[in-house]
Design a protein around this motif. Structure first.
Motif, PDB file in Angstrom:
ATOM      1  N   TYR A  30       0.833  -1.211   0.000  1.00 29.72           N
ATOM      2  CA  TYR A  30       0.000   0.000   0.000  1.00 29.72           C
ATOM      3  C   TYR A  30       0.870   1.265   0.000  1.00 29.72           C
ATOM      4  O   TYR A  30       0.678   2.155  -0.837  1.00 29.72           O
ATOM      5  CB  TYR A  30      -0.956   0.011   1.196  1.00 29.72           C
ATOM      6  CG  TYR A  30      -1.650   1.337   1.337  1.00 29.72           C
ATOM      7  CD1 TYR A  30      -2.701   1.678   0.489  1.00 29.72           C
ATOM      8  CD2 TYR A  30      -1.229   2.266   2.279  1.00 29.72           C
ATOM      9  CE1 TYR A  30      -3.324   2.912   0.591  1.00 29.72           C
ATOM     10  CE2 TYR A  30      -1.846   3.499   2.386  1.00 29.72           C
ATOM     11  CZ  TYR A  30      -2.887   3.824   1.538  1.00 29.72           C
ATOM     12  OH  TYR A  30      -3.489   5.049   1.623  1.00 29.72           O
ATOM     13  N   TRP A  37       2.617   6.535  -6.824  1.00 29.76           N
ATOM     14  CA  TRP A  37       1.566   7.327  -7.467  1.00 29.76           C
ATOM     15  C   TRP A  37       1.789   8.820  -7.192  1.00 29.76           C
ATOM     16  O   TRP A  37       1.687   9.649  -8.086  1.00 29.76           O
ATOM     17  CB  TRP A  37       0.189   6.890  -6.969  1.00 29.76           C
ATOM     18  CG  TRP A  37      -0.916   7.676  -7.594  1.00 29.76           C
ATOM     19  CD1 TRP A  37      -1.587   8.730  -7.041  1.00 29.76           C
ATOM     20  CD2 TRP A  37      -1.450   7.510  -8.907  1.00 29.76           C
ATOM     21  NE1 TRP A  37      -2.510   9.211  -7.921  1.00 29.76           N
ATOM     22  CE2 TRP A  37      -2.463   8.485  -9.074  1.00 29.76           C
ATOM     23  CE3 TRP A  37      -1.194   6.627  -9.945  1.00 29.76           C
ATOM     24  CZ2 TRP A  37      -3.201   8.599 -10.241  1.00 29.76           C
ATOM     25  CZ3 TRP A  37      -1.933   6.738 -11.102  1.00 29.76           C
ATOM     26  CH2 TRP A  37      -2.915   7.718 -11.252  1.00 29.76           C
ATOM     27  N   ARG A  60      -9.687 -10.918  -6.214  1.00 29.31           N
ATOM     28  CA  ARG A  60     -10.409 -10.305  -5.092  1.00 29.31           C
ATOM     29  C   ARG A  60     -10.451 -11.281  -3.923  1.00 29.31           C
ATOM     30  O   ARG A  60     -10.287 -12.479  -4.105  1.00 29.31           O
ATOM     31  CB  ARG A  60     -11.843  -9.949  -5.514  1.00 29.31           C
ATOM     32  CG  ARG A  60     -11.915  -8.933  -6.621  1.00 29.31           C
ATOM     33  CD  ARG A  60     -11.668  -7.571  -6.077  1.00 29.31           C
ATOM     34  NE  ARG A  60     -11.667  -6.588  -7.156  1.00 29.31           N
ATOM     35  CZ  ARG A  60     -11.352  -5.342  -6.978  1.00 29.31           C
ATOM     36  NH1 ARG A  60     -10.998  -4.905  -5.796  1.00 29.31           N
ATOM     37  NH2 ARG A  60     -11.354  -4.501  -7.975  1.00 29.31           N
ATOM     38  N   ARG A  72      -8.512  -3.854  -0.558  1.00 29.56           N
ATOM     39  CA  ARG A  72      -9.304  -2.902  -1.359  1.00 29.56           C
ATOM     40  C   ARG A  72      -8.555  -1.587  -1.555  1.00 29.56           C
ATOM     41  O   ARG A  72      -8.606  -0.990  -2.637  1.00 29.56           O
ATOM     42  CB  ARG A  72     -10.664  -2.646  -0.700  1.00 29.56           C
ATOM     43  CG  ARG A  72     -11.679  -3.706  -1.026  1.00 29.56           C
ATOM     44  CD  ARG A  72     -13.115  -3.286  -0.711  1.00 29.56           C
ATOM     45  NE  ARG A  72     -13.311  -2.704   0.600  1.00 29.56           N
ATOM     46  CZ  ARG A  72     -13.548  -3.391   1.719  1.00 29.56           C
ATOM     47  NH1 ARG A  72     -13.611  -4.697   1.677  1.00 29.56           N
ATOM     48  NH2 ARG A  72     -13.730  -2.771   2.866  1.00 29.56           N
ATOM     49  N   LEU A  73      -7.850  -1.112  -0.518  1.00 31.20           N
ATOM     50  CA  LEU A  73      -7.047   0.109  -0.670  1.00 31.20           C
ATOM     51  C   LEU A  73      -5.977  -0.080  -1.752  1.00 31.20           C
ATOM     52  O   LEU A  73      -5.740   0.814  -2.572  1.00 31.20           O
ATOM     53  CB  LEU A  73      -6.381   0.496   0.654  1.00 31.20           C
ATOM     54  CG  LEU A  73      -7.272   1.033   1.761  1.00 31.20           C
ATOM     55  CD1 LEU A  73      -6.457   1.260   3.033  1.00 31.20           C
ATOM     56  CD2 LEU A  73      -7.958   2.319   1.329  1.00 31.20           C
ATOM     57  N   CYS A  74      -5.337  -1.241  -1.766  1.00 30.14           N
ATOM     58  CA  CYS A  74      -4.327  -1.536  -2.785  1.00 30.14           C
ATOM     59  C   CYS A  74      -4.960  -1.615  -4.161  1.00 30.14           C
ATOM     60  O   CYS A  74      -4.425  -1.071  -5.132  1.00 30.14           O
ATOM     61  CB  CYS A  74      -3.588  -2.833  -2.450  1.00 30.14           C
ATOM     62  SG  CYS A  74      -2.558  -2.737  -0.967  1.00 30.14           S
ATOM     63  N   HIS A  75      -6.127  -2.276  -4.259  1.00 29.98           N
ATOM     64  CA  HIS A  75      -6.824  -2.391  -5.542  1.00 29.98           C
ATOM     65  C   HIS A  75      -7.217  -1.017  -6.076  1.00 29.98           C
ATOM     66  O   HIS A  75      -7.217  -0.802  -7.295  1.00 29.98           O
ATOM     67  CB  HIS A  75      -8.052  -3.306  -5.431  1.00 29.98           C
ATOM     68  CG  HIS A  75      -7.728  -4.747  -5.558  1.00 29.98           C
ATOM     69  ND1 HIS A  75      -7.638  -5.392  -6.767  1.00 29.98           N
ATOM     70  CD2 HIS A  75      -7.437  -5.679  -4.612  1.00 29.98           C
ATOM     71  CE1 HIS A  75      -7.326  -6.654  -6.564  1.00 29.98           C
ATOM     72  NE2 HIS A  75      -7.200  -6.853  -5.263  1.00 29.98           N
ATOM     73  N   ASP A  76      -7.547  -0.094  -5.182  1.00 32.14           N
ATOM     74  CA  ASP A  76      -7.864   1.273  -5.616  1.00 32.14           C
ATOM     75  C   ASP A  76      -6.687   1.872  -6.371  1.00 32.14           C
ATOM     76  O   ASP A  76      -6.854   2.471  -7.436  1.00 32.14           O
ATOM     77  CB  ASP A  76      -8.237   2.147  -4.423  1.00 32.14           C
ATOM     78  CG  ASP A  76      -8.460   3.593  -4.836  1.00 32.14           C
ATOM     79  OD1 ASP A  76      -9.346   3.848  -5.673  1.00 32.14           O
ATOM     80  OD2 ASP A  76      -7.717   4.472  -4.324  1.00 32.14           O
ATOM     81  N   PHE A  77      -5.487   1.704  -5.858  1.00 36.26           N
ATOM     82  CA  PHE A  77      -4.301   2.209  -6.554  1.00 36.26           C
ATOM     83  C   PHE A  77      -4.036   1.438  -7.837  1.00 36.26           C
ATOM     84  O   PHE A  77      -3.695   2.021  -8.861  1.00 36.26           O
ATOM     85  CB  PHE A  77      -3.064   2.156  -5.649  1.00 36.26           C
ATOM     86  CG  PHE A  77      -2.930   3.335  -4.751  1.00 36.26           C
ATOM     87  CD1 PHE A  77      -2.586   4.581  -5.265  1.00 36.26           C
ATOM     88  CD2 PHE A  77      -3.164   3.227  -3.398  1.00 36.26           C
ATOM     89  CE1 PHE A  77      -2.469   5.692  -4.444  1.00 36.26           C
ATOM     90  CE2 PHE A  77      -3.047   4.322  -2.560  1.00 36.26           C
ATOM     91  CZ  PHE A  77      -2.709   5.556  -3.085  1.00 36.26           C
ATOM     92  N   SER A  79      -6.030   0.059  -9.850  1.00 37.13           N
ATOM     93  CA  SER A  79      -7.002   0.327 -10.906  1.00 37.13           C
ATOM     94  C   SER A  79      -6.853   1.712 -11.534  1.00 37.13           C
ATOM     95  O   SER A  79      -7.590   2.051 -12.451  1.00 37.13           O
ATOM     96  CB  SER A  79      -8.425   0.164 -10.355  1.00 37.13           C
ATOM     97  OG  SER A  79      -8.690   1.173  -9.395  1.00 37.13           O
ATOM     98  N   ARG A  80      -5.904   2.478 -11.092  1.00 35.75           N
ATOM     99  CA  ARG A  80      -5.715   3.829 -11.628  1.00 35.75           C
ATOM    100  C   ARG A  80      -5.029   3.786 -12.990  1.00 35.75           C
ATOM    101  O   ARG A  80      -4.639   2.729 -13.480  1.00 35.75           O
ATOM    102  CB  ARG A  80      -4.918   4.685 -10.634  1.00 35.75           C
ATOM    103  CG  ARG A  80      -5.703   4.888  -9.346  1.00 35.75           C
ATOM    104  CD  ARG A  80      -4.982   5.738  -8.368  1.00 35.75           C
ATOM    105  NE  ARG A  80      -5.782   5.848  -7.137  1.00 35.75           N
ATOM    106  CZ  ARG A  80      -5.463   6.631  -6.138  1.00 35.75           C
ATOM    107  NH1 ARG A  80      -4.394   7.399  -6.194  1.00 35.75           N
ATOM    108  NH2 ARG A  80      -6.219   6.665  -5.067  1.00 35.75           N
TER     109      ARG A  80
END
Length: 140
Positions: A30, A37, A60, A72-77, A79-80
């Motif tokens: 994370y 980013w 998932r 989910r926090l990692c997946h948010d990054f 998916s950018r």
């Protein structure tokens, strides 16, 4: 974080006290994603030494799983709008990350952004620049 020709681009150490290995690994992922980013990186190679965590990042997990929030926090990054390649790397091939994790235990609790190479890992950075290999020993 390494740039071209082994140049130190920055790093971090995060002492979160006693926790499970997957939790520590996910926090490392994370914060690595967060820093990359924030620095405008557009292509990132993410090496993780836990096959379990690589699986969490590539697929998932159930919302009921205790690590789901952090995943989910990692997946948010992930998916950018950038290219992130995730791969498994044995600890021997990821000595700098392991060295920084061990260094974190010598620090008070908290997160530390490292703009300069900590002396405790300078030899590891030099080995990386030289391309020194450390074979993995496996019992047969």
């Amino acid at each position: 974080m390494h740039g071209t020709a082994g140049r130190w681009c920055g790093g971090f150490a995060f002492n979160i006290c006693v926790c499970t290995a997957p939790l520590a690994e996910l926090w490392g992922v994370y914060y690595g994603l967060f820093i990359a980013w924030g620095r405008g990186v557009t292509r990132l190679e993410l090496e993780v030494d836990s096959q379990l965590v690589v699986g969490f990042l590539q697929t998932r997990i159930s919302d009921a799983h205790p690590l789901s929030f952090l995943v989910r926090l990692c997946h948010d990054f992930l998916s950018r709008d950038w290219i992130v390649r995730i791969s498994h790397a044995y600890r021997e091939a990821n000595r700098l990350a392991d060295g920084l994790a061990n260094y974190a235990f010598t620090l008070p609790l908290g997160f530390y952004l490292l703009e300069f190479t900590p002396p405790i890992v300078e030899a590891i950075v030099e080995d990386d620049v030289r391309g020194t290999a450390f074979p993995r020993h496996v019992r047969i």
